[in-house]
Scaffold this active site. Structure first.
Site, PDB file in Angstrom:
ATOM      1  N   HIS A  58       0.951  -1.336   0.017  1.00 24.87           N
ATOM      2  CA  HIS A  58       0.241   0.111  -0.034  1.00 24.87           C
ATOM      3  C   HIS A  58       1.052   1.212   0.089  1.00 24.87           C
ATOM      4  O   HIS A  58       1.899   1.467   0.916  1.00 24.87           O
ATOM      5  CB  HIS A  58      -1.106  -0.154   1.180  1.00 24.87           C
ATOM      6  CG  HIS A  58      -1.964  -1.239   1.091  1.00 24.87           C
ATOM      7  ND1 HIS A  58      -2.217  -1.887   2.076  1.00 24.87           N
ATOM      8  CD2 HIS A  58      -2.714  -1.427   0.293  1.00 24.87           C
ATOM      9  CE1 HIS A  58      -2.974  -2.979   2.059  1.00 24.87           C
ATOM     10  NE2 HIS A  58      -3.434  -2.743   0.671  1.00 24.87           N
ATOM     11  N   GLU A  61       1.718   3.449   2.965  1.00 21.03           N
ATOM     12  CA  GLU A  61       2.070   3.097   4.260  1.00 21.03           C
ATOM     13  C   GLU A  61       3.558   3.097   4.391  1.00 21.03           C
ATOM     14  O   GLU A  61       4.412   2.180   4.188  1.00 21.03           O
ATOM     15  CB  GLU A  61       1.868   1.632   4.439  1.00 21.03           C
ATOM     16  CG  GLU A  61       0.071   1.817   4.546  1.00 21.03           C
ATOM     17  CD  GLU A  61      -0.640   0.183   4.548  1.00 21.03           C
ATOM     18  OE1 GLU A  61       0.249  -0.740   4.681  1.00 21.03           O
ATOM     19  OE2 GLU A  61      -1.763   0.108   4.483  1.00 21.03           O
ATOM     20  N   HIS A 154       3.228  -3.506   6.959  1.00 21.47           N
ATOM     21  CA  HIS A 154       2.235  -2.663   6.500  1.00 21.47           C
ATOM     22  C   HIS A 154       2.133  -1.803   7.697  1.00 21.47           C
ATOM     23  O   HIS A 154       2.485  -1.898   8.778  1.00 21.47           O
ATOM     24  CB  HIS A 154       0.742  -3.212   6.484  1.00 21.47           C
ATOM     25  CG  HIS A 154       0.765  -4.173   5.074  1.00 21.47           C
ATOM     26  ND1 HIS A 154      -0.120  -3.658   3.993  1.00 21.47           N
ATOM     27  CD2 HIS A 154       1.387  -5.068   4.727  1.00 21.47           C
ATOM     28  CE1 HIS A 154      -0.057  -4.593   3.163  1.00 21.47           C
ATOM     29  NE2 HIS A 154       0.788  -5.362   3.468  1.00 21.47           N
ATOM     30  N   GLU A 218       1.642  -5.684  10.924  1.00 19.70           N
ATOM     31  CA  GLU A 218       1.245  -4.411  10.946  1.00 19.70           C
ATOM     32  C   GLU A 218       1.933  -3.610  12.050  1.00 19.70           C
ATOM     33  O   GLU A 218       1.958  -3.956  13.430  1.00 19.70           O
ATOM     34  CB  GLU A 218      -0.517  -4.134  11.417  1.00 19.70           C
ATOM     35  CG  GLU A 218      -1.381  -4.773  10.228  1.00 19.70           C
ATOM     36  CD  GLU A 218      -1.626  -4.130   9.167  1.00 19.70           C
ATOM     37  OE1 GLU A 218      -1.264  -2.640   9.117  1.00 19.70           O
ATOM     38  OE2 GLU A 218      -2.168  -4.554   8.240  1.00 19.70           O
TER      39      GLU A 218
HETATM   40  O1  LIG Z   1      -6.013  -0.394   8.313  1.00 21.88           O
HETATM   41  C1  LIG Z   1      -6.557  -0.721   7.331  1.00 21.88           C
HETATM   42  O2  LIG Z   1      -7.791  -0.814   7.512  1.00 21.88           O
HETATM   43  C2  LIG Z   1      -5.803  -1.721   6.508  1.00 21.88           C
HETATM   44  C3  LIG Z   1      -4.389  -2.149   6.906  1.00 21.88           C
HETATM   45  C4  LIG Z   1      -3.828  -3.143   5.730  1.00 21.88           C
HETATM   46  O3  LIG Z   1      -3.308  -2.863   4.661  1.00 21.88           O
HETATM   47  N1  LIG Z   1      -3.943  -4.254   6.296  1.00 21.88           N
HETATM   48  C5  LIG Z   1      -3.846  -5.401   5.351  1.00 21.88           C
HETATM   49  C6  LIG Z   1      -4.146  -6.797   5.933  1.00 21.88           C
HETATM   50  C7  LIG Z   1      -3.986  -7.913   4.922  1.00 21.88           C
HETATM   51  C8  LIG Z   1      -4.187  -9.436   5.576  1.00 21.88           C
HETATM   52  O4  LIG Z   1      -5.483  -9.605   5.892  1.00 21.88           O
HETATM   53  O5  LIG Z   1      -3.368 -10.239   5.638  1.00 21.88           O
HETATM   54  C9  LIG Z   1      -4.770  -5.264   3.840  1.00 21.88           C
HETATM   55  O6  LIG Z   1      -6.165  -4.983   4.288  1.00 21.88           O
HETATM   56  O7  LIG Z   1      -4.476  -5.346   2.977  1.00 21.88           O
HETATM   57 ZN    ZN Z   2      -1.317  -2.114   4.073  1.00 25.42          ZN
END
Ligand SMILES: O=C(O)CCC(=O)N[C@@H](CCC(=O)O)C(=O)O
Ligand code: ZN
EC number: 3.5.1.96
Length: 338
Positions: A58, A61, A154, A218
């Site tokens: 992303h 980020e 992330h 994260e």
């Molecule tokens: O904060 C948020 O809403 C999104 C943060 C983020 O990019 N999280 C990833 C998690 C990926 C996973 O579930 O493994 C995403 O949403 O892609």
């Molecule tokens: Zn992300």
């Protein structure tokens, strides 16, 4: 040709669409810029550990991008002597230049071949990133005893009750790796989400296709370039430095980890879809049973049990995509570890 000022991030952002591949040497090994945002570093001494560090999947980020770029500079300048194989991926340089999460489609929904159903920059990029990971894991003499790792770094859109956490990709037999969890605990990770189903994220791709130990990590909240307090990543940086320099996975007691299992994916099923939470509500905020968490003209979602919590709530996305995860705390003792 070396990387100017040993700054892989600057090179990538200045060549967001493409770059001619080149090879160079650094004090402890050989480097290969294979494409824009794709850097393979091979140590002089052969290693069984092959580590993929992906950042900026992303584009906005930026904290993890700056952290990993700093580690790479340290290796290229000889401050850290590289002892393991390393593939660094800056996922979405075009979106990073625009300070956006993505341009056309969320890149982290396009792996495991899902890119085939889309057009545009992110679809091509997902294919390229899959190829880079595939080549990296196969380009080693140590194929049989290779230890494959992939940490996809992330930062979250919202603040989080547990500031640093990982998404553990869906594991069919529900047996989780104790050494990896102990590494994450030593790296300052507070919480672990156990996925409940296969996905098309980058970490799930590496886990399911390459059998790598792979996690979405994260590390805090989104900030623009130059506004990240990198000291907040100190524990993670120390663990990575030990891994890169000595090939050692730092270990701490897993008892510090808060573990959650994912109960449900909230899916935006209509343009009328909304979540009943304020914009400043943090990830892992818990709710009372029967609270209506989501509603649309097509569905409602009520909290199933008091204490269930929401992670990644977001309705600013197309119909059909994930608008959040509902999670439930579970005792570490209830996990099967190997
Ligand atoms: O904060 C948020 O809403 C999104 C943060 C983020 O990019 N999280 C990833 C998690 C990926 C996973 O579930 O493994 C995403 O949403 O892609
Ligand atoms: Zn992300």
């Amino acid at each position: 040709m070396p990387i100017l000022n040993n700054d892989f991030l600057a090179l990538t952002l200045a060549n967001q669409d493409s770059i001619a591949p080149f090879r160079f040497s650094f004090p402890s090994g050989d480097g290969f810029v294979e494409d824009t945002g794709v850097l393979r570093l091979e140590p002089k001494q052969p290693s069984v550990i092959s580590l993929v560090l992906s950042v900026g999947v992303h584009g906005n980020e930026t904290g993890p991008i700056e952290l990993v770029n700093q580690l790479v500079t340290g290796i290229l300048e000889g401050k850290v002597s590289l002892n393991i194989r390393l593939l660094v991926l800056i996922g979405n340089p075009v979106a990073a230049n625009l300070a956006k999460r993505f341009c056309d489609v969320n890149l982290n929904r396009l792996f495991r071949g899902a890119w085939q159903e889309y057009d545009g920059f992110e679809a091509k990029r997902a294919q390229r990133l899959e190829q880079a990971v595939c080549d990296f894991y196969s380009l080693t003499e140590n194929k049989t005893d290779q230890i494959k790792l992939h940490y996809d770094l992330h930062t979250a859109i919202r603040g989080s009750v547990h500031e640093k956490f990982v998404v553990y990709p869906y594991v069919e037999n529900a047996i989780y790796n104790k050494e990896q969890l102990a590494f994450l605990a030593a790296s300052g990770i507070d919480a672990v989400l156990l996925s409940h189903q296969p996905t098309t994220t980058f970490s799930y791709y590496s886990y399911v296709v390459h059998n790598a130990h792979a996690f979405t990590v994260e590390l805090g909240k989104v900030n623009p370039f130059g506004e990240n307090d990198l000291s907040r990543f100190a524990d993670f940086e120390a663990s990575l430095t030990l891994l890169l320099g000595k090939g050692v996975l730092a270990q701490s007691s897993v008892s510090s980890l808060h573990v959650f299992r994912v109960l449900d994916s909230l899916v935006k099923d209509d343009d009328s879809y909304e979540l009943s939470i304020a914009s400043d509500v943090k990830n892992f905020t818990q709710f009372e049973a029967d609270y209506r968490m989501a509603r649309s003209d097509k569905s409602d979602y009520y909290i199933k049990q008091t204490g269930d919590a929401i992670v990644f709530p977001n309705t600013n996305l197309p119909v059909g995509q994930r608008a959040g995860l509902m999670v439930r705390p579970i005792a570490l003792e209830d996990l099967q570890l190997n």
